[in-house]
Scaffold this active site. Structure first.
Site, PDB file in Angstrom:
ATOM      1  CE1 TYR A 156      36.019  22.012 -51.876  1.00 16.97           C
ATOM      2  CE2 TYR A 156      37.976  22.653 -53.102  1.00 16.97           C
ATOM      3  CZ  TYR A 156      36.607  22.684 -52.938  1.00 16.97           C
ATOM      4  OH  TYR A 156      35.821  23.371 -53.836  1.00 16.97           O
ATOM      5  CE  LYS A 160      34.463  20.281 -54.638  1.00 15.13           C
ATOM      6  NZ  LYS A 160      33.039  20.252 -55.036  1.00 15.13           N
TER       7      LYS A 160
END
Length: 249
Positions: A156, A160
């Site tokens: 993640y 991002k």
């Protein structure tokens, strides 16, 4: 924040629930024509019905952000049916948390495909239309995890963090066409997921936030409306955290 987005077409991916839905609702209240794109048909139908019940101009489309040909066709359909794409908000995203030593390649790849590749595909297809109009705003929903990292979220964080770098590159490429690209990095935000946490865990989260509280999806939506509006005409290539001061430098 109250702004008038009358005659503005705002496309939001992953907007059938959570933060994405809050963003859609905020724009709808501000008179925008809101296009909700999500992969789950029933969720799209319910989200659209909820907003249309209060008189909002909202339309829903089922689409998978990782399907390049499908998104291209979908954006062409939106152009034909609504006449433009003034703002794109790349909100669709997933998590598949695991410690790196235990993380499966499938968990890594799924997060990268939806969070990063999906934003690339939607941005590329939307920009083709925005560049002809010589105006537009693209907003990527990143995360403070992309700024600071987090144990158990290597996939993640990488997606991002990549989205933040992607934002800067697109801002430089698109500036000559008067298309701005910015990223919003939410921190600890009250969602359906956090609502299931115990009061003790929520209190522990709040302790590390200078403002001593979690944020609301409306806080994220307010920043998106600012970045989509003419009030931010001289802002591009930026990543703005909505995190109560968590990542202040």
């Amino acid at each position: 924040m109250k702004r008038d987005f009358d005659n503005q077409i705002v496309v939001i991916t992953g907007a059938a629930r959570g933060i994405g839905f809050a963003i859609a609702e905020a724009f709808a209240v501000s008179k925008a024509t809101v296009i909700i794109i999500d992969v789950v048909p029933d969720a799209v139908e319910k989200a659209v019905a909820k907003l249309q019940s209060v008189g909002a101009k909202v339309f829903g489309y089922v689409g998978n952000v990782t399907d390049s040909a499908g998104i291209e066709a979908l954006f062409a359909q939106i152009m034909a049916e609504h006449g433009g794409i003034h703002c794109l908000i790349n909100n669709a995203g997933v998590t598949r948390d695991n410690l790196l030593i235990r993380m499966k390649e499938e968990e890594w790849q799924l997060v990268m495909d939806i969070n990063l590749k999906g934003s690339f595909i939607c941005t590329q297809k939307a920009f083709k239309h925005m560049m002809k109009a010589r105006k537009g705003s693209i907003i990527n929903i990143a995360s403070v995890i992309g700024l600071m990292g987090n144990a158990g979220q290597a996939n993640y964080a990488a997606s991002k963090g990549g989205l933040i770098a992607f934002t800067k590159s697109c801002a430089k490429e698109f500036a000559s066409r008067n298309v701005r690209v910015n990223a919003v990095a939410p921190g600890f935000i009250e969602t359906e997921m956090t609502a299931n946490l115990s009061a003790e865990i929520r209190a522990e989260y709040a302790k590390v936030i200078p403002l001593q509280k979690m944020g609301s999806p409306v806080d994220v939506a307010n920043l998106c409306m600012f970045l989509a509006s003419d009030a931010s005409d001289y802002i591009t290539g930026q990543t703005i955290a909505v995190d109560g001061g968590l990542t202040m430098q």
